[in-house]
Design a protein around this motif. Sequence first.
Motif, PDB file in Angstrom:
ATOM      1  N   SER A  35       0.829  -1.205   0.000  1.00  0.00           N
ATOM      2  CA  SER A  35       0.000   0.000   0.000  1.00  0.00           C
ATOM      3  C   SER A  35       0.859   1.249   0.000  1.00  0.00           C
ATOM      4  CB  SER A  35      -0.927  -0.013   1.223  1.00  0.00           C
ATOM      5  OG  SER A  35      -1.666   1.178   1.308  1.00  0.00           O
ATOM      6  N   GLU A  36       1.967   1.227   0.766  1.00  0.00           N
ATOM      7  CA  GLU A  36       2.846   2.388   0.792  1.00  0.00           C
ATOM      8  C   GLU A  36       3.437   2.647  -0.583  1.00  0.00           C
ATOM      9  OE1 GLU A  36       5.642   1.481   3.827  1.00  0.00           O
ATOM     10  OE2 GLU A  36       4.377   2.242   5.456  1.00  0.00           O
ATOM     11  N   GLU A  37       3.744   1.592  -1.282  1.00  0.00           N
ATOM     12  CA  GLU A  37       4.282   1.760  -2.629  1.00  0.00           C
ATOM     13  C   GLU A  37       3.244   2.390  -3.557  1.00  0.00           C
ATOM     14  OE1 GLU A  37       6.980   1.781  -5.692  1.00  0.00           O
ATOM     15  OE2 GLU A  37       7.281   1.446  -3.548  1.00  0.00           O
ATOM     16  N   ARG A  38       2.002   1.890  -3.407  1.00  0.00           N
ATOM     17  CA  ARG A  38       0.929   2.477  -4.219  1.00  0.00           C
ATOM     18  C   ARG A  38       0.698   3.936  -3.830  1.00  0.00           C
ATOM     19  NH1 ARG A  38      -1.480  -2.661  -3.352  1.00  0.00           N
ATOM     20  NH2 ARG A  38      -2.761  -1.797  -1.655  1.00  0.00           N
ATOM     21  N   LEU A  39       0.783   4.221  -2.485  1.00  0.00           N
ATOM     22  CA  LEU A  39       0.591   5.588  -2.023  1.00  0.00           C
ATOM     23  C   LEU A  39       1.665   6.508  -2.599  1.00  0.00           C
ATOM     24  CD1 LEU A  39      -0.884   7.641  -0.256  1.00  0.00           C
ATOM     25  CD2 LEU A  39       0.578   6.931   1.657  1.00  0.00           C
ATOM     26  N   ARG A  40       2.893   6.027  -2.621  1.00  0.00           N
ATOM     27  CA  ARG A  40       3.976   6.844  -3.203  1.00  0.00           C
ATOM     28  C   ARG A  40       3.687   7.159  -4.662  1.00  0.00           C
ATOM     29  NH1 ARG A  40       8.204   6.353  -6.217  1.00  0.00           N
ATOM     30  NH2 ARG A  40       7.793   4.134  -6.561  1.00  0.00           N
ATOM     31  N   MET A  41       3.160   6.157  -5.366  1.00  0.00           N
ATOM     32  CA  MET A  41       2.845   6.386  -6.765  1.00  0.00           C
ATOM     33  C   MET A  41       1.705   7.392  -6.899  1.00  0.00           C
ATOM     34  SD  MET A  41       3.094   2.429  -8.152  1.00  0.00           S
ATOM     35  CE  MET A  41       2.580   2.918  -9.799  1.00  0.00           C
ATOM     36  N   LEU A  42       0.734   7.280  -5.990  1.00  0.00           N
ATOM     37  CA  LEU A  42      -0.375   8.239  -6.030  1.00  0.00           C
ATOM     38  C   LEU A  42       0.100   9.648  -5.740  1.00  0.00           C
ATOM     39  CD1 LEU A  42      -3.196   6.214  -4.227  1.00  0.00           C
ATOM     40  CD2 LEU A  42      -3.102   6.845  -6.639  1.00  0.00           C
ATOM     41  N   VAL A  43       1.010   9.772  -4.737  1.00  0.00           N
ATOM     42  CA  VAL A  43       1.524  11.099  -4.406  1.00  0.00           C
ATOM     43  C   VAL A  43       2.267  11.693  -5.595  1.00  0.00           C
ATOM     44  CG1 VAL A  43       3.190  12.323  -2.956  1.00  0.00           C
ATOM     45  CG2 VAL A  43       1.609  10.688  -1.936  1.00  0.00           C
ATOM     46  N   GLU A  44       3.032  10.835  -6.278  1.00  0.00           N
ATOM     47  CA  GLU A  44       3.782  11.324  -7.426  1.00  0.00           C
ATOM     48  C   GLU A  44       2.851  11.822  -8.526  1.00  0.00           C
ATOM     49  OE1 GLU A  44       6.943  11.766  -7.708  1.00  0.00           O
ATOM     50  OE2 GLU A  44       7.525  10.876  -5.788  1.00  0.00           O
ATOM     51  N   SER A  45       1.687  11.180  -8.612  1.00  0.00           N
ATOM     52  CA  SER A  45       0.756  11.558  -9.676  1.00  0.00           C
ATOM     53  C   SER A  45      -0.384  12.453  -9.176  1.00  0.00           C
ATOM     54  CB  SER A  45       0.163  10.305 -10.321  1.00  0.00           C
ATOM     55  OG  SER A  45      -0.545   9.545  -9.336  1.00  0.00           O
ATOM     56  N   ALA A  46      -0.303  12.962  -7.925  1.00  0.00           N
ATOM     57  CA  ALA A  46      -1.383  13.779  -7.353  1.00  0.00           C
ATOM     58  C   ALA A  46      -1.499  15.095  -8.088  1.00  0.00           C
ATOM     59  CB  ALA A  46      -1.114  14.028  -5.875  1.00  0.00           C
ATOM     60  N   ASP A  47      -2.687  15.679  -8.072  1.00  0.00           N
ATOM     61  CA  ASP A  47      -2.958  16.937  -8.752  1.00  0.00           C
ATOM     62  C   ASP A  47      -2.515  18.135  -7.915  1.00  0.00           C
ATOM     63  OD1 ASP A  47      -4.128  18.274 -11.060  1.00  0.00           O
ATOM     64  OD2 ASP A  47      -5.630  19.007  -9.642  1.00  0.00           O
ATOM     65  N   ASP A  48      -2.250  17.922  -6.602  1.00  0.00           N
ATOM     66  CA  ASP A  48      -1.835  18.988  -5.716  1.00  0.00           C
ATOM     67  C   ASP A  48      -0.317  18.956  -5.534  1.00  0.00           C
ATOM     68  OD1 ASP A  48      -4.473  19.695  -5.371  1.00  0.00           O
ATOM     69  OD2 ASP A  48      -4.709  18.451  -3.564  1.00  0.00           O
ATOM     70  N   ILE A  49       0.228  20.107  -5.115  1.00  0.00           N
ATOM     71  CA  ILE A  49       1.650  20.195  -4.792  1.00  0.00           C
ATOM     72  C   ILE A  49       1.840  19.672  -3.379  1.00  0.00           C
ATOM     73  CG2 ILE A  49       3.606  21.753  -4.473  1.00  0.00           C
ATOM     74  CD1 ILE A  49       2.346  23.615  -6.496  1.00  0.00           C
ATOM     75  N   ILE A  50       2.718  18.683  -3.172  1.00  0.00           N
ATOM     76  CA  ILE A  50       2.970  18.076  -1.877  1.00  0.00           C
ATOM     77  C   ILE A  50       4.430  18.319  -1.521  1.00  0.00           C
ATOM     78  CG2 ILE A  50       2.948  15.959  -0.525  1.00  0.00           C
ATOM     79  CD1 ILE A  50       0.825  14.899  -2.446  1.00  0.00           C
ATOM     80  N   VAL A  51       4.655  18.953  -0.370  1.00  0.00           N
ATOM     81  CA  VAL A  51       5.993  19.351   0.043  1.00  0.00           C
ATOM     82  C   VAL A  51       6.221  18.885   1.467  1.00  0.00           C
ATOM     83  CG1 VAL A  51       7.549  21.300   0.460  1.00  0.00           C
ATOM     84  CG2 VAL A  51       5.981  21.351  -1.486  1.00  0.00           C
ATOM     85  N   LEU A  52       7.419  18.385   1.771  1.00  0.00           N
ATOM     86  CA  LEU A  52       7.836  18.011   3.121  1.00  0.00           C
ATOM     87  C   LEU A  52       9.076  18.834   3.454  1.00  0.00           C
ATOM     88  CD1 LEU A  52       7.312  16.151   5.552  1.00  0.00           C
ATOM     89  CD2 LEU A  52       8.935  14.540   4.541  1.00  0.00           C
ATOM     90  N   GLN A  53       9.040  19.592   4.565  1.00  0.00           N
ATOM     91  CA  GLN A  53      10.122  20.472   4.964  1.00  0.00           C
ATOM     92  C   GLN A  53      10.490  20.208   6.416  1.00  0.00           C
ATOM     93  OE1 GLN A  53       7.532  23.756   3.389  1.00  0.00           O
ATOM     94  NE2 GLN A  53       9.546  24.739   3.040  1.00  0.00           N
ATOM     95  N   ASP A  54      11.783  20.475   6.767  1.00  0.00           N
ATOM     96  CA  ASP A  54      12.182  20.351   8.157  1.00  0.00           C
ATOM     97  C   ASP A  54      11.821  21.625   8.895  1.00  0.00           C
ATOM     98  OD1 ASP A  54      14.025  22.239   7.447  1.00  0.00           O
ATOM     99  OD2 ASP A  54      15.750  20.883   7.482  1.00  0.00           O
ATOM    100  N   LEU A  55      12.226  21.727  10.162  1.00  0.00           N
ATOM    101  CA  LEU A  55      11.825  22.857  10.994  1.00  0.00           C
ATOM    102  C   LEU A  55      12.470  24.160  10.533  1.00  0.00           C
ATOM    103  CD1 LEU A  55      11.871  21.198  14.543  1.00  0.00           C
ATOM    104  CD2 LEU A  55      10.001  21.359  12.897  1.00  0.00           C
ATOM    105  N   GLU A  56      13.536  24.097   9.740  1.00  0.00           N
ATOM    106  CA  GLU A  56      14.177  25.302   9.226  1.00  0.00           C
ATOM    107  C   GLU A  56      13.663  25.690   7.843  1.00  0.00           C
ATOM    108  OE1 GLU A  56      16.073  27.076  11.086  1.00  0.00           O
ATOM    109  OE2 GLU A  56      15.986  25.597  12.707  1.00  0.00           O
ATOM    110  N   GLY A  57      12.741  24.884   7.335  1.00  0.00           N
ATOM    111  CA  GLY A  57      12.164  25.187   6.034  1.00  0.00           C
ATOM    112  C   GLY A  57      12.849  24.519   4.878  1.00  0.00           C
ATOM    113  N   ARG A  58      13.897  23.748   5.116  1.00  0.00           N
ATOM    114  CA  ARG A  58      14.595  23.077   4.020  1.00  0.00           C
ATOM    115  C   ARG A  58      13.712  21.984   3.441  1.00  0.00           C
ATOM    116  NH1 ARG A  58      18.921  24.180   7.546  1.00  0.00           N
ATOM    117  NH2 ARG A  58      18.449  22.281   8.712  1.00  0.00           N
TER     118      ARG A  58
END
Length: 1016
Positions: A350-373
């Motif tokens: 499921s995680e693999e499928r989720l990763r594929m879905l995230v890659e193909s999602a219509d929204d911008i998905i961003v993960l940042q650390d506490l400093e904004g990197r």
Amino acid sequence: MRSNSQQPRESPAMLRRLGTIGGLTLVLMTLYELIKQWVFPNITLWQSHIVTIVFSSLVATGGAYIVLRQIDALYRKANAELERYAHTEQALRESERRYKEQLRFMQVLLDSIPVPIFYKDAEGVYQGCNQAFETYLGRAKEEIIGQSVYGISPPELADRYKVMDDELFARGGVQVYEASVQHADDSQHNVIFHKATFEQADGTLGGLVGIILDITEQKQIERTLEERESLYRSLVQTMQDGLTLLEDDRVVYASDRAQAIFGYTEEAYQQLSSVDFIAPEDRARGGTATDDDTPFPNQTEFWIVRPDGTRRLIRNRYTALPGEGPHCAHLIVTTDITHQQYAEAALRESEERLRMLVESADDIIVLQDLEGRYLYYNCPEHYGIQLNNVIGKTPIDIFGPDIGNRIITRIHQVVASEQALSSENCVEWQGGPLWFQDHIYPVRDEENRVTAVATISRNITERKCAEQTLEHRVAQLALLNDIAGKITSVLELEEVFDRVTSLVQTTFRYHHVGIFTLDNDDRELVMRARSGDFAELFPLEHRIKLGAGMVGWVGLHGRTLLANRVEEEPHYVNFYPDVIPTQAELSVPLRMGGEVLGVLDMQSPERDAFDENDVVVMKTLASQIAVAIANAQLYQDAQREIHEREQAEAALRESEERYHIVSDIISDVAYAFEITPAGELKREWITGAFDRFNGLLASSESPDTHWQQWIHPDDVAELHAALDTLISGKPAITELRLQLPDGHICWLNTRNHPVWDEDARRVVRIIGAAQDVTEQKKMEQLMLRTERLAAMGHITGTLAHEIKNPLQAIQNNLELLIDFPLEPDERGDALKISHREVERLIEITRRILSFTQPNKATYQEIALRDHVRQTADLVKQSAQKAAVEITIDISADLPPVFGAVEQIDQVLLNLILNAIEAMPDGGLLTITAQEIDGYVSLTLTNTGPPIPPHHLTHIFEPFFTTKPTGAGLGLFISHYIVQQHEGTLSAANLPDDQGVAFELLLPRADPASKKERIAS
């Protein structure tokens, strides 16, 4: 002042000394008498006195000396005694002081004890208590001391206390039991009483001492523990994990879930060790938990083999239980993780499928650390934003300080609040604005600490554009609201039309606006108002047939029609092509409910002049215009109705004036009473004829209920029954008597009808009329008495023989007594015969008087069988003379009827005499009776000729008779009496001319519902 204990008291030694002195004095006086007689036998009287004096002096002197010696000794003894008593009294005072101190100490000690303590005497009366007892009961000590248990406790508790006290007094010793006590807060607490008896100094029962232990909380705790124990037991049985208790590596307990996981019954389960379940390949890993030298691990996972051969993967968590030795007992929690194992594999997929879905999602998905990197970045290509090599960079590096600092500030807000944050932001990108809706979420690690943030951004540029368009439409709707406010306040229909067209044309800047209304009679749409550039191009009475052109089609079908290019619209018709240059037209129906009132029409000389927004706005406006038109029409209808009502009110006032004139002329009284919600009567109006009722004025200033004082006391119950009938919604007819101020009685025949409220839920008014029937009543009473006297006159001739026989017998016996010497026995017989005949005459006279005297009729139970026999005996001579045989066949258990005895007797007499007269040649009169549905039916059947059919319907009318000498009132009065008794009287010819039957039907007496009443 010296107390009684300080007074000297004579000791036994002192009394003995006084007795010795007295005895010595007596001896000396006796010796003196002997000396005087023996030594001086011849002494004279005066010598004797001298010797006596001398001797007495000597004796007195000696006695005094002795007495003084004794007194001195006694005085010294008394002083010693007083000194000893003083010491004793001092010791007593000291003892009393110490005793009081001990009492105070004991009371302080008792009051310091937090447990309620009390003590009673042998009679069960409270003698004292501590402060905790006062507080517990909420009573002062003065309210407790001197009271029994009944003085301070509820009776049901006091009875229990009294029984237990009596039992303790009877056997002594100690008593412990549970009971209830009413606490100071008026609640009952559970307590344990500890009581013990104590003895007085003489060994008798002194009373008892009691201690109260409040176990209310303990009881509550016990109940809570029981509930918790039941809860835990249920929880164990419903847990998805199995519980196993091991002692020395042997199973001593296994829950149902554990048995289900391992597949063994409880008996088989307890015969196995922990390693017997483990699969062979895992015994080396799972068996370490059972080695003597290896401590139990906290948790292990291994496969087991169940008795049916299936395999399960389990996780065991071990907890050592307190006990002696390291392996004494362990609690094992077993979780079946077979499905979890499968689920983890599925989760990885499921995680693999989720990763594929995230890659193909219509929204911008961003993960940042506490400093904004940036730790992860995914942006769909269609957004037009191409960012390369963003991982490890900050927003400042990519978007610059202005936008980058805003993004970092939002990240810090999410980290500080540990809550998600949503916002909308605009970014200028490649020459154009882009709107994004950002949702920033905190990301936590396994220890629930925020270590990063995730941002999901959605492009909402199109929605923002739509919102701007919507704001423009809201402005249009505000204009609509303004127009609606200006047109809904207009009540004249023509002014509404003119104002609508003018406001719509100027507000929305249309070239032409027109309003048409529907003429149903001619099936046409009539232009009522117009405004704009085309206003002067249409004639004043422009009419369009339903279905013709766009306006006609909309008026016929009730649907909006838009043509931005009229040449392409098949329903478009230009009625004046040389005058009106229309290129676009919008027609909207004016609807109210499901009815089309007209059409709102807009035209323009330009193509594509209208859009969907215009359609929506005009539809809304059309609804408001329809409401305004309907309001104006309602206003016109209301004005017309008001005018018609004013005319009707004028006619009504004229009619009321005529009514008052008529009501003053007619003799009957009409009235109306309002029934208040409380059930009281309030007089509304009454006609002037009421003034003629012997001084009772309709304009009386007395209260509304004052009129009830004029009702005769015997008719009050009947009045209330009639009111109950009217309040229930039924009309009522009743006769009432009024007691006039001058003492006379006035009879009223009233007819009343109820009036319901608008919802037909409650009777709110009584309307009725009353007629003065006093003279009619007097005539009825006169007719009753006349008919009774006529009936008696009819039987007087037949009674003459019955009276003559007793008189002849009396006369014969009197002649015997006067003219012949008779023996005493013969004289007694003659007197007895005369006395019997006199009583017979008295009875005949009484029966005649009962039919002739107009006594007040008292309603009571009447045994109809007895009265039929008495009446038959009264007319026996008439029947014998007419050769008529009377047969009575009435059962002794016939139920009684309820009525006036004299009136029922009169009816029976009239019916029997009428039957005898109907058989001039003789015949048979049969009288029978039976009960029918709550009534008693009495049937008198004679064998005389039948009644002619044309007479049968008139025989109960007054003055109708076929007898040459009859008055025609007998059957009429009988019928009237029976009706007054709520019964019926009817006559019918028997088949084949066998005779005539009269049936008298009277209600059966019901003492539970009938009350004795007086009727005049």
